[in-house]
Design a protein around this motif. Structure first.
Motif, PDB file in Angstrom:
ATOM      1  N   LEU A  83      45.292  42.406  29.286  1.00 36.92           N
ATOM      2  CA  LEU A  83      44.773  43.085  30.464  1.00 36.92           C
ATOM      3  C   LEU A  83      44.901  44.588  30.249  1.00 36.92           C
ATOM      4  CD1 LEU A  83      43.584  42.661  33.290  1.00 36.92           C
ATOM      5  CD2 LEU A  83      45.921  42.691  34.162  1.00 36.92           C
ATOM      6  N   PRO A  84      43.756  45.265  30.052  1.00 37.19           N
ATOM      7  CA  PRO A  84      43.813  46.715  29.844  1.00 37.19           C
ATOM      8  C   PRO A  84      44.042  47.467  31.153  1.00 37.19           C
ATOM      9  CG  PRO A  84      41.548  45.949  29.683  1.00 37.19           C
ATOM     10  CD  PRO A  84      42.405  44.732  29.883  1.00 37.19           C
ATOM     11  N   LYS A  85      44.808  48.547  31.055  1.00 40.08           N
ATOM     12  CA  LYS A  85      45.050  49.429  32.190  1.00 40.08           C
ATOM     13  C   LYS A  85      43.926  50.456  32.271  1.00 40.08           C
ATOM     14  CE  LYS A  85      50.018  49.287  31.373  1.00 40.08           C
ATOM     15  NZ  LYS A  85      51.160  50.116  31.004  1.00 40.08           N
ATOM     16  N   PRO A  86      43.601  50.958  33.412  1.00 39.60           N
ATOM     17  CA  PRO A  86      44.123  50.551  34.720  1.00 39.60           C
ATOM     18  C   PRO A  86      43.487  49.250  35.182  1.00 39.60           C
ATOM     19  CG  PRO A  86      42.468  52.238  35.014  1.00 39.60           C
ATOM     20  CD  PRO A  86      42.623  52.031  33.534  1.00 39.60           C
ATOM     21  N   PHE A  87      44.199  48.516  35.978  1.00 36.93           N
ATOM     22  CA  PHE A  87      43.676  47.279  36.545  1.00 36.93           C
ATOM     23  C   PHE A  87      44.080  47.230  38.008  1.00 36.93           C
ATOM     24  CE2 PHE A  87      47.681  46.443  34.392  1.00 36.93           C
ATOM     25  CZ  PHE A  87      48.463  45.947  35.415  1.00 36.93           C
ATOM     26  N   ASP A  88      43.349  46.473  38.778  1.00 36.32           N
ATOM     27  CA  ASP A  88      43.712  46.340  40.187  1.00 36.32           C
ATOM     28  C   ASP A  88      44.542  45.072  40.364  1.00 36.32           C
ATOM     29  OD1 ASP A  88      41.959  44.062  40.808  1.00 36.32           O
ATOM     30  OD2 ASP A  88      40.316  45.499  40.711  1.00 36.32           O
ATOM     31  N   PRO A  89      45.250  44.955  41.469  1.00 35.21           N
ATOM     32  CA  PRO A  89      46.135  43.809  41.685  1.00 35.21           C
ATOM     33  C   PRO A  89      45.435  42.461  41.560  1.00 35.21           C
ATOM     34  CG  PRO A  89      46.589  45.497  43.315  1.00 35.21           C
ATOM     35  CD  PRO A  89      45.357  45.935  42.557  1.00 35.21           C
ATOM     36  N   GLU A  90      44.197  42.370  41.986  1.00 33.48           N
ATOM     37  CA  GLU A  90      43.478  41.095  41.900  1.00 33.48           C
ATOM     38  C   GLU A  90      43.261  40.691  40.441  1.00 33.48           C
ATOM     39  OE1 GLU A  90      42.155  43.680  43.853  1.00 33.48           O
ATOM     40  OE2 GLU A  90      42.971  42.907  45.729  1.00 33.48           O
TER      41      GLU A  90
END
Length: 68
Positions: A50-57
């Motif tokens: 999971l690459p940043k930035p990511f949202d909580p969902e």
């Protein structure tokens, strides 16, 4: 960015040396986005990426994906 080994080496050590972690999901949260790094993580034994930035969902969806 750890003092003695990188994240790929950590994953490899967890997969090779500790039977408790052989089947445990490992989700890589990173700023890296290259296919090369993603493949390296997969080869090391990562379950997801999971690459940043990511949202909580996105995080919840990724966790659900690697634990099922």
């Amino acid at each position: 960015n750890m003092p003695r080994l990188d994240g790929f080496e950590l994953i490899e050590k967890l997969r090779e040396e500790n039977r408790l972690h052989v089947g445990r999901p490992i989700l890589v949260l990173t700023t890296e986005q290259t296919a090369e790094k993603r493949a390296r993580a997969r080869e090391a034994g990562a379950t997801g990426w999971l690459p940043k930035p990511f949202d909580p969902e996105q995080l919840v969806a990724a966790v659900r994906h690697v634990v099922h």
